[in-house]
Write a protein that holds these residues in place. Structure first.
Motif, PDB file in Angstrom:
ATOM      1  N   ASP A 131     -24.161  12.731  30.754  1.00  0.00           N
ATOM      2  CA  ASP A 131     -24.448  11.357  31.165  1.00  0.00           C
ATOM      3  C   ASP A 131     -23.277  10.891  32.033  1.00  0.00           C
ATOM      4  OD1 ASP A 131     -24.880   8.634  31.430  1.00  0.00           O
ATOM      5  OD2 ASP A 131     -25.720   8.416  29.424  1.00  0.00           O
ATOM      6  N   GLN A 132     -23.449  11.006  33.342  1.00  0.00           N
ATOM      7  CA  GLN A 132     -22.345  10.709  34.261  1.00  0.00           C
ATOM      8  C   GLN A 132     -21.942   9.238  34.212  1.00  0.00           C
ATOM      9  OE1 GLN A 132     -21.050  13.278  35.429  1.00  0.00           O
ATOM     10  NE2 GLN A 132     -22.663  14.820  35.490  1.00  0.00           N
ATOM     11  N   GLY A 133     -22.921   8.361  34.088  1.00  0.00           N
ATOM     12  CA  GLY A 133     -22.611   6.937  34.025  1.00  0.00           C
ATOM     13  C   GLY A 133     -21.797   6.583  32.791  1.00  0.00           C
ATOM     14  N   ALA A 134     -22.185   7.165  31.649  1.00  0.00           N
ATOM     15  CA  ALA A 134     -21.452   6.901  30.403  1.00  0.00           C
ATOM     16  C   ALA A 134     -20.040   7.449  30.477  1.00  0.00           C
ATOM     17  CB  ALA A 134     -22.205   7.522  29.229  1.00  0.00           C
ATOM     18  N   THR A 135     -19.887   8.610  31.099  1.00  0.00           N
ATOM     19  CA  THR A 135     -18.552   9.202  31.223  1.00  0.00           C
ATOM     20  C   THR A 135     -17.667   8.363  32.136  1.00  0.00           C
ATOM     21  OG1 THR A 135     -19.499  11.408  30.919  1.00  0.00           O
ATOM     22  CG2 THR A 135     -17.289  11.285  31.848  1.00  0.00           C
ATOM     23  N   LEU A 136     -18.233   7.904  33.246  1.00  0.00           N
ATOM     24  CA  LEU A 136     -17.475   7.054  34.167  1.00  0.00           C
ATOM     25  C   LEU A 136     -17.068   5.748  33.470  1.00  0.00           C
ATOM     26  CD1 LEU A 136     -16.406   6.792  37.044  1.00  0.00           C
ATOM     27  CD2 LEU A 136     -18.575   5.720  37.682  1.00  0.00           C
ATOM     28  N   THR A 137     -17.968   5.206  32.660  1.00  0.00           N
ATOM     29  CA  THR A 137     -17.665   3.992  31.908  1.00  0.00           C
ATOM     30  C   THR A 137     -16.530   4.238  30.914  1.00  0.00           C
ATOM     31  OG1 THR A 137     -19.937   3.188  32.080  1.00  0.00           O
ATOM     32  CG2 THR A 137     -18.605   2.291  30.289  1.00  0.00           C
ATOM     33  N   ALA A 138     -16.541   5.392  30.263  1.00  0.00           N
ATOM     34  CA  ALA A 138     -15.480   5.727  29.312  1.00  0.00           C
ATOM     35  C   ALA A 138     -14.131   5.857  30.027  1.00  0.00           C
ATOM     36  CB  ALA A 138     -15.817   7.020  28.577  1.00  0.00           C
ATOM     37  N   TYR A 139     -14.149   6.424  31.230  1.00  0.00           N
ATOM     38  CA  TYR A 139     -12.906   6.499  32.015  1.00  0.00           C
ATOM     39  C   TYR A 139     -12.401   5.105  32.373  1.00  0.00           C
ATOM     40  CZ  TYR A 139     -12.139  11.496  32.868  1.00  0.00           C
ATOM     41  OH  TYR A 139     -11.817  12.827  32.719  1.00  0.00           O
ATOM     42  N   LEU A 207      -9.253  -0.346  19.080  1.00  0.00           N
ATOM     43  CA  LEU A 207     -10.346   0.581  18.810  1.00  0.00           C
ATOM     44  C   LEU A 207     -11.700  -0.101  18.919  1.00  0.00           C
ATOM     45  CD1 LEU A 207      -9.000   2.597  15.729  1.00  0.00           C
ATOM     46  CD2 LEU A 207      -9.131   3.345  18.113  1.00  0.00           C
ATOM     47  N   ASP A 208     -11.772  -1.321  18.404  1.00  0.00           N
ATOM     48  CA  ASP A 208     -13.041  -2.046  18.433  1.00  0.00           C
ATOM     49  C   ASP A 208     -13.470  -2.334  19.867  1.00  0.00           C
ATOM     50  OD1 ASP A 208     -15.110  -3.681  16.843  1.00  0.00           O
ATOM     51  OD2 ASP A 208     -14.331  -5.166  18.253  1.00  0.00           O
ATOM     52  N   SER A 209     -12.534  -2.737  20.704  1.00  0.00           N
ATOM     53  CA  SER A 209     -12.871  -3.060  22.091  1.00  0.00           C
ATOM     54  C   SER A 209     -13.153  -1.813  22.918  1.00  0.00           C
ATOM     55  CB  SER A 209     -11.721  -3.853  22.730  1.00  0.00           C
ATOM     56  OG  SER A 209     -11.560  -5.101  22.097  1.00  0.00           O
ATOM     57  N   PHE A 210     -12.525  -0.700  22.543  1.00  0.00           N
ATOM     58  CA  PHE A 210     -12.715   0.540  23.296  1.00  0.00           C
ATOM     59  C   PHE A 210     -13.993   1.271  22.892  1.00  0.00           C
ATOM     60  CE2 PHE A 210     -11.547   5.141  23.963  1.00  0.00           C
ATOM     61  CZ  PHE A 210     -11.586   5.102  25.348  1.00  0.00           C
ATOM     62  N   SER A 211     -14.500   0.990  21.696  1.00  0.00           N
ATOM     63  CA  SER A 211     -15.641   1.736  21.170  1.00  0.00           C
ATOM     64  C   SER A 211     -16.874   1.618  22.067  1.00  0.00           C
ATOM     65  CB  SER A 211     -15.973   1.267  19.752  1.00  0.00           C
ATOM     66  OG  SER A 211     -16.334  -0.112  19.747  1.00  0.00           O
ATOM     67  N   GLY A 212     -17.095   0.444  22.655  1.00  0.00           N
ATOM     68  CA  GLY A 212     -18.248   0.273  23.542  1.00  0.00           C
ATOM     69  C   GLY A 212     -18.147   1.162  24.764  1.00  0.00           C
ATOM     70  N   PHE A 213     -16.968   1.248  25.358  1.00  0.00           N
ATOM     71  CA  PHE A 213     -16.776   2.112  26.527  1.00  0.00           C
ATOM     72  C   PHE A 213     -17.017   3.569  26.155  1.00  0.00           C
ATOM     73  CE2 PHE A 213     -14.235  -1.611  27.736  1.00  0.00           C
ATOM     74  CZ  PHE A 213     -14.675  -1.808  29.037  1.00  0.00           C
ATOM     75  N   VAL A 217     -21.057   1.842  27.243  1.00  0.00           N
ATOM     76  CA  VAL A 217     -21.513   0.455  27.368  1.00  0.00           C
ATOM     77  C   VAL A 217     -20.349  -0.415  27.845  1.00  0.00           C
ATOM     78  CG1 VAL A 217     -22.453  -1.538  26.146  1.00  0.00           C
ATOM     79  CG2 VAL A 217     -23.183   0.779  25.514  1.00  0.00           C
ATOM     80  N   ILE A 218     -20.563  -1.157  28.927  1.00  0.00           N
ATOM     81  CA  ILE A 218     -19.555  -2.087  29.430  1.00  0.00           C
ATOM     82  C   ILE A 218     -19.825  -3.456  28.827  1.00  0.00           C
ATOM     83  CG2 ILE A 218     -18.579  -3.202  31.457  1.00  0.00           C
ATOM     84  CD1 ILE A 218     -19.316  -0.790  33.104  1.00  0.00           C
ATOM     85  N   GLU A 219     -18.907  -3.918  27.987  1.00  0.00           N
ATOM     86  CA  GLU A 219     -19.057  -5.210  27.330  1.00  0.00           C
ATOM     87  C   GLU A 219     -18.079  -6.209  27.940  1.00  0.00           C
ATOM     88  OE1 GLU A 219     -18.203  -4.094  23.321  1.00  0.00           O
ATOM     89  OE2 GLU A 219     -20.304  -3.650  22.851  1.00  0.00           O
ATOM     90  N   ALA A 220     -18.592  -7.367  28.308  1.00  0.00           N
ATOM     91  CA  ALA A 220     -17.740  -8.399  28.902  1.00  0.00           C
ATOM     92  C   ALA A 220     -16.623  -8.801  27.945  1.00  0.00           C
ATOM     93  CB  ALA A 220     -18.585  -9.617  29.285  1.00  0.00           C
TER      94      ALA A 220
END
Length: 249
Positions: A131-139, A207-213, A217-220
């Motif tokens: 999942d390229q989009g998810a990986t880019l989001t994690a980066y 950890l909580d804020s990073f878990s979405g990435f 998932v990009i969370e505001a």
């Protein structure tokens, strides 16, 4: 215009210093090798049987807890040790430009460090659909996470003339800001604090804020959190730098 000219001058100075410092290369090599080793040996990337980098990103907060304070501890403390702090403070450069330039130079190095791990991404993509989009989001999340830890380290470095002390302070604060989201810590705090307060502390964890990435998932809320940590760290850095300069500029 004067602000940005000052910013660019200091930013370029910091990048040149990092480029000529062998420790910067050791730092980058340590992160790349440690993250890949943990991904395969501890995260069990091949054992998972899936073409994904979840095991790679899950170790970033714990690596950054140590590596970002190590990267930022030199920002101001080293200037004091080498005797260049007084010269730097005497320059007709706004404090905000000084602080922002040093931070952005360190953040650039951290993002470059992350960029050097992309061959792993490419290699896993060759093994199966990723999942390229998810990986880019994690980066993206990792870059923001690194920036937050760096801001904490910058504040600690500006508050102390000792590199060792600034590292210990930044390490302690970063660890607490990370560990607050662990179930073990939350359950322990729940025995002494009201449940709403315990939940609030857990929600303020890195950890909580990073878990979405990590999930792609990009969370505001998470972006605001990381930017707020950076802003707070840089504001504290500016206050301490102004104190060294003898007043705001």
């Amino acid at each position: 215009m004067a602000f940005w000219n000052s910013f660019l001058a200091v930013y370029q100075r910091e990048l040149r210093q990092d480029g000529s410092n062998p420790l910067a290369y050791v730092f980058v090599a340590s992160f790349v090798s440690a993250s890949i080793l943990l991904t395969f040996q501890v995260g069990g990337l091949f054992e998972a049987g899936r073409a994904e980098l979840v095991a790679f990103f899950q170790f970033h907060p714990w690596l950054f807890v140590v590596l970002m304070p190590a990267l930022s501890m030199r920002a101001w403390s080293d200037e004091a040790r080498t005797g260049t702090l007084e010269t730097l403070m005497a320059l007709p450069v706004p404090t905000a430009a000084l602080v922002l330039a040093k931070f952005m130079a360190a953040w650039t190095l951290a993002c470059l460090m992350l960029g050097l791990t992309t061959p792993l991404w490419v290699g896993i993509s060759l093994l199966g659909p990723v999942d390229q989009g998810a990986t880019l989001t994690a980066y993206l999340g990792s870059c923001l996470l690194a920036g937050a830890y760096l801001a904490i380290g910058m504040a600690a470095s500006a508050a102390s003339r000792s590199q060792v002390l600034s590292f210990v302070i930044a390490l302690g604060v970063s660890f607490l800001a990370t560990a607050a989201g662990l179930p073990l810590v939350s359950s322990t705090l729940a025995a002494f604090l009201p449940l709403p307060l315990t939940e609030m502390l857990a929600s303020l964890s890195m950890l909580d804020s990073f878990s979405g990435f990590e999930r792609g998932v990009i969370e505001a809320r998470a972006i605001v959190y990381f930017l707020a940590v950076m802003a707070l760290g840089l504001c504290l850095t500016g206050l301490w730098v102004d104190n060294h300069r003898g007043g705001p500029r």
